[in-house]
Design an enzyme around this catalytic site. Sequence first.
Site, short mmCIF file in Angstrom:
data_model
loop_
_atom_site.label_atom_id
_atom_site.label_comp_id
_atom_site.label_asym_id
_atom_site.label_seq_id
_atom_site.Cartn_x
_atom_site.Cartn_y
_atom_site.Cartn_z
N LYS A 227 -53.63 43.64 -22.20
CA LYS A 227 -54.08 43.27 -23.54
C LYS A 227 -54.85 44.39 -24.22
O LYS A 227 -55.31 45.33 -23.58
CB LYS A 227 -54.85 41.95 -23.47
CG LYS A 227 -53.85 40.81 -23.18
CD LYS A 227 -54.34 39.45 -23.47
CE LYS A 227 -53.15 38.48 -23.28
NZ LYS A 227 -53.57 37.14 -22.97
N ARG A 267 -52.25 35.76 -14.66
CA ARG A 267 -50.93 35.94 -15.30
C ARG A 267 -50.76 37.43 -15.60
O ARG A 267 -51.51 37.98 -16.40
CB ARG A 267 -50.90 35.11 -16.59
CG ARG A 267 -49.60 35.21 -17.37
CD ARG A 267 -49.71 34.43 -18.68
NE ARG A 267 -48.48 34.48 -19.44
CZ ARG A 267 -48.13 35.49 -20.24
NH1 ARG A 267 -48.92 36.54 -20.37
NH2 ARG A 267 -46.98 35.44 -20.90
N1 PMM Z 1 -50.98 35.61 -23.05
C1 PMM Z 1 -49.80 35.87 -23.64
C2 PMM Z 1 -48.76 34.93 -23.60
N2 PMM Z 1 -48.91 33.75 -22.94
N3 PMM Z 1 -50.26 32.29 -21.69
C3 PMM Z 1 -51.42 32.01 -21.12
N4 PMM Z 1 -51.60 30.83 -20.51
N5 PMM Z 1 -52.47 32.88 -21.14
C4 PMM Z 1 -52.39 34.09 -21.75
O1 PMM Z 1 -53.38 34.84 -21.76
C5 PMM Z 1 -51.16 34.42 -22.40
C6 PMM Z 1 -50.10 33.48 -22.33
C7 PMM Z 1 -49.61 37.16 -24.36
O2 PMM Z 1 -49.14 38.17 -23.53
P1 PMM Z 1 -47.59 38.61 -23.42
O3 PMM Z 1 -47.05 38.70 -24.83
O4 PMM Z 1 -47.57 39.94 -22.76
O5 PMM Z 1 -46.84 37.59 -22.63
#
Ligand code: PMM
Length: 288
Positions: A227, A267
């Site tokens: 992030k 995650r």
């Molecule tokens: N961050 C992203 C997408 N989905 N879901 C949860 N539960 N927590 C998160 O912090 C989260 C998520 C954004 O990141 P990405 O675009 O790299 O998937």
Amino acid sequence: MTGAMAHPGPLPAALTELDRTLVMGVLNVTPDSFSDGGSWFDPAAAIAHGHDLLTQGADILDVGGESTRPGAPRVDQTEELRRVIPVISELAKAGAVVSVDTTRADVARAAVSAGAQIINDVSGGLADRDMPAVAAESGKVFIAMHWRGHATEMDFREDYDDVLADVSAELLARVARLLEVGVNPRQIVLDPGLGFSKIGANNWPLLAHTRDLAALGFPLLVGASRKRFLGQLMAGPDGTAATPTERDHATAAISALAAGAGAWCVRVHDVAPSAAAVRVAAAWRAAY
Ligand code: PMM
């Protein structure tokens, strides 16, 4: 090891028997996610990448078809379904524990029919008024993330009096709504939503208080991977933010610290280093 890790109820025993923080591997079937957009857009490539993440040590595969990159436009529901369902179906058939990363109730319902065992809603049930009922009907694990608006609006909603207190209160409001429609508390996982309506400095108190967030009474998911605030942390001497993949080492360090502080799951995009980190944290704790 003794069973100290509190897992949500409706998960396969193979996961709930593990006394350690789990690793969720990110599988974005999108052309435009901020860190890996386009890499796994083709279903066959996404499925192959899912198998690769499992080999690297992912416990859960999080399949998403809509980018939540700040500023990203919304994807049409038909297109979202077209992206995620074949991938979920194939990976679930192969025995993977799959979560669907969606804010849409209909997509969540279709994903569960295709074999998803977890609904990961970054809006915590706010974006689609039917989502809490789908969570209740499904009986599946429901991840409720802290959220204040879609990708086009989230950077304009970053005001907090006290970020820890405000995020905690807003998460508990989501919980209250979920319980009201019949979601079993054992289904619920909370997530502070790092980077979502949070400027760089607002992410650190949330991480530093992982233990307090876990003490809200629900398993906690931490999603720091690649992030923006890590790009700032790892900026070069001229102040240029580190690229998404250059944030992977910092991500793994957060996985170790979050696991040490009682997070249920991390995650991440780059699975192997976090798979090591959560095992180190478990061995460390077990020896205490
Ligand atoms: N961050 C992203 C997408 N989905 N879901 C949860 N539960 N927590 C998160 O912090 C989260 C998520 C954004 O990141 P990405 O675009 O790299 O998937």
